[in-house]
Design a protein around this motif. Structure first.
Motif, PDB file in Angstrom:
ATOM      1  N   ASN A  38       0.410   4.309   5.607  1.00 53.39           N
ATOM      2  CA  ASN A  38       0.084   3.143   4.777  1.00 53.39           C
ATOM      3  C   ASN A  38       1.092   2.014   4.956  1.00 53.39           C
ATOM      4  O   ASN A  38       0.732   0.842   4.990  1.00 53.39           O
ATOM      5  CB  ASN A  38       0.033   3.553   3.305  1.00 53.39           C
ATOM      6  N   SER A  39       2.353   2.383   5.090  1.00 56.69           N
ATOM      7  CA  SER A  39       3.392   1.352   5.228  1.00 56.69           C
ATOM      8  C   SER A  39       3.290   0.619   6.566  1.00 56.69           C
ATOM      9  O   SER A  39       3.673  -0.546   6.665  1.00 56.69           O
ATOM     10  CB  SER A  39       4.776   1.978   5.083  1.00 56.69           C
ATOM     11  N   PRO A  41       0.811  -1.227   0.000  1.00 57.97           N
ATOM     12  CA  PRO A  41       0.000   0.000   0.000  1.00 57.97           C
ATOM     13  C   PRO A  41       0.844   1.277   0.000  1.00 57.97           C
ATOM     14  O   PRO A  41       0.311   2.365  -0.209  1.00 57.97           O
ATOM     15  CB  PRO A  41      -0.803  -0.117   1.298  1.00 57.97           C
ATOM     16  N   SER A  42       2.148   1.143   0.232  1.00 61.60           N
ATOM     17  CA  SER A  42       3.042   2.295   0.277  1.00 61.60           C
ATOM     18  C   SER A  42       3.639   2.570  -1.096  1.00 61.60           C
ATOM     19  O   SER A  42       4.187   1.673  -1.749  1.00 61.60           O
ATOM     20  CB  SER A  42       4.159   2.035   1.293  1.00 61.60           C
ATOM     21  N   LEU A  79       1.166  10.432   4.970  1.00 65.32           N
ATOM     22  CA  LEU A  79       0.185   9.442   4.515  1.00 65.32           C
ATOM     23  C   LEU A  79       0.862   8.146   4.090  1.00 65.32           C
ATOM     24  O   LEU A  79       0.387   7.049   4.423  1.00 65.32           O
ATOM     25  CB  LEU A  79      -0.635  10.022   3.364  1.00 65.32           C
ATOM     26  N   ASP A  80       1.981   8.242   3.381  1.00 66.82           N
ATOM     27  CA  ASP A  80       2.640   7.019   2.908  1.00 66.82           C
ATOM     28  C   ASP A  80       3.217   6.214   4.073  1.00 66.82           C
ATOM     29  O   ASP A  80       3.213   4.987   4.052  1.00 66.82           O
ATOM     30  CB  ASP A  80       3.755   7.384   1.921  1.00 66.82           C
ATOM     31  N   THR A 132       0.625  -0.296   8.058  1.00 70.05           N
ATOM     32  CA  THR A 132      -0.605  -1.085   8.162  1.00 70.05           C
ATOM     33  C   THR A 132      -0.383  -2.547   7.813  1.00 70.05           C
ATOM     34  O   THR A 132      -1.302  -3.359   7.942  1.00 70.05           O
ATOM     35  CB  THR A 132      -1.698  -0.510   7.237  1.00 70.05           C
TER      36      THR A 132
END
Length: 391
Positions: free
Chosen positions: A335-336, A190-191, A331-332, A338
């Motif tokens: 995501n990483s 997701p990253s 944000l990135d 998660t």
């Protein structure tokens, strides 16, 4: 001086054969004058760094034969890699694009003239070729965990790495190419940063099948970008934003161990060429456990709130001015964190390079004591922590 004297004496005797014969009969010459100069050959294996001439005992004033261009040398991992290379007598070429002061802390790590800063432009191919021209080893440590108006994840983490591999291939004299990726790099991540790192790995191995890929976990050390940010934020605001419920598993690693693994790969007989190593510490933490360890070290009561991303990414290319560097979570990064990032069961690890990683608790996080509100010596036990309301 002695070598010049021997050569001059040999030339004089060769020009006067009669005198040479008469002198030998009266005063026999020592054996050292009867032979040519001894040439020291390399004892490094044919593979790996190839036929390199080493001189000395292996310290910083020796000659290892390695001339390494270290891209990203001015960063977090870079300073430790340069230090390891310099202390074994290697010459290190340090490409930099920023201030003239960005590399000055590196010059003290090697002997005189062994740390060579070189100004370059990562978007100029001729500039890259110039800093790589005299090298026989290339290390790419370039990486960025947030985007800017000028540099995207794709350009920094993928395009630049692929360009370095192509230039190294054209060079012809690069014996080792080592790319530093990250443990969570995957095309399905997701990253955006991890997807770019995964694309870089594929591109490099396509151009240079003999390249070595290092995939370290979250790196911890004095200048790290995770515990320092957490401790600074926790000390200032007395709470820490936590991503989700903090159950994501990570395998943090001491940055010195990562540098040692890179040097071990350079020193081997070429057995690490064309391989991918996943470098994780001996212990697996959840994000919550790592945050608790940070709070315990700085002597603060842990308080958590749910992390929210700043609107920086949405505004990045929509406003006519630069945006500040994110100081806690972008944000990135959210995501990483998660997805779990731990070393795969069948992956090549530290043990395959002969390196024993340090446990995180203890010396590797000792730098966090500087964030204690009562000073580094404040609180000998966790029970002595004070609430922020007591100050």
């Amino acid at each position: 001086m002695q070598g010049c004297s021997r050569r001059s004496w040999q030339q004089f005797l060769q020009s006067s054969p009669a005198l040479s014969a008469s002198l030998k009969s009266v005063h026999p010459l020592p054996a050292v004058y009867e032979t040519h100069d001894v040439r020291y050959s390399s004892d490094i294996a044919v593979k790996g760094v190839g036929h390199l001439v080493r001189k000395g005992t292996g310290g910083r004033s020796s000659v290892s034969g390695i001339v390494a261009t270290v891209f990203g040398a001015t960063g977090f991992l870079g300073r430790y890699v340069v230090q390891q290379l310099a202390k074994m007598g290697s010459q290190v070429l340090v490409p930099f694009r920023g201030s003239e002061d960005s590399h000055r802390h590196l010059k003290l790590m090697g002997d005189l003239g062994q740390i060579v800063p070189m100004k370059y432009n990562p978007r100029d191919e001729d500039s890259i070729k110039a800093v790589m021209a005299k090298a026989n080893v290339v290390l790419n440590l370039i990486g960025r965990d947030h985007e800017t108006r000028n540099f995207s994840f794709e350009e920094v983490n993928h395009a630049m790495a692929e360009q370095l591999a192509m230039i190294a291939k054209e060079h012809g004299g690069i014996m080792r190419f080592i790319q530093v990726s990250c443990l969570g790099a995957s095309s399905t991540s997701p990253s955006k940063m991890w997807r770019a790192k995964a694309a870089a790995e594929e591109a490099i191995l396509r151009e240079l099948p003999e390249a070595t890929i290092m995939k370290p976990g979250v790196m911890i050390g004095t200048e790290d970008r995770i515990l320092n940010k957490w401790a600074h934020f926790g000390k200032k605001w007395s709470f820490l934003p936590l991503i989700g419920d903090g159950s994501t598993k990570i395998q943090p690693v001491y940055v010195v161990d990562v540098a040692a693994a890179i040097i071990a790969a350079l020193k081997d007989d070429g057995s690490s060429m064309g391989k991918v190593y996943e470098l994780g510490g001996p212990d697996v933490f959840t994000v919550h456990e790592l945050a608790d360890l940070m709070f315990d070290t700085i002597r603060e009561w842990p308080r958590y709130v749910k992390a929210l991303a700043s609107p920086r990414e949405f505004l990045l290319n929509k406003v006519p001015f630069p945006l500040p560097t994110p100081n806690i979570f972008n944000l990135d990064e959210i995501n990483s964190l998660t997805v779990d990032t731990v070393v795969s069961e069948n992956a090549l690890k530290f043990a395959d390079l002969g390196v024993v990683p340090h446990k995180l608790k203890g010396y590797p996080i000792e730098f966090l004591t500087s964030y204690r509100k009562g000073g580094p010596a404040f609180g000998s036990t966790i029970s002595e922590k004070l609430r922020s309301s007591e100050f």
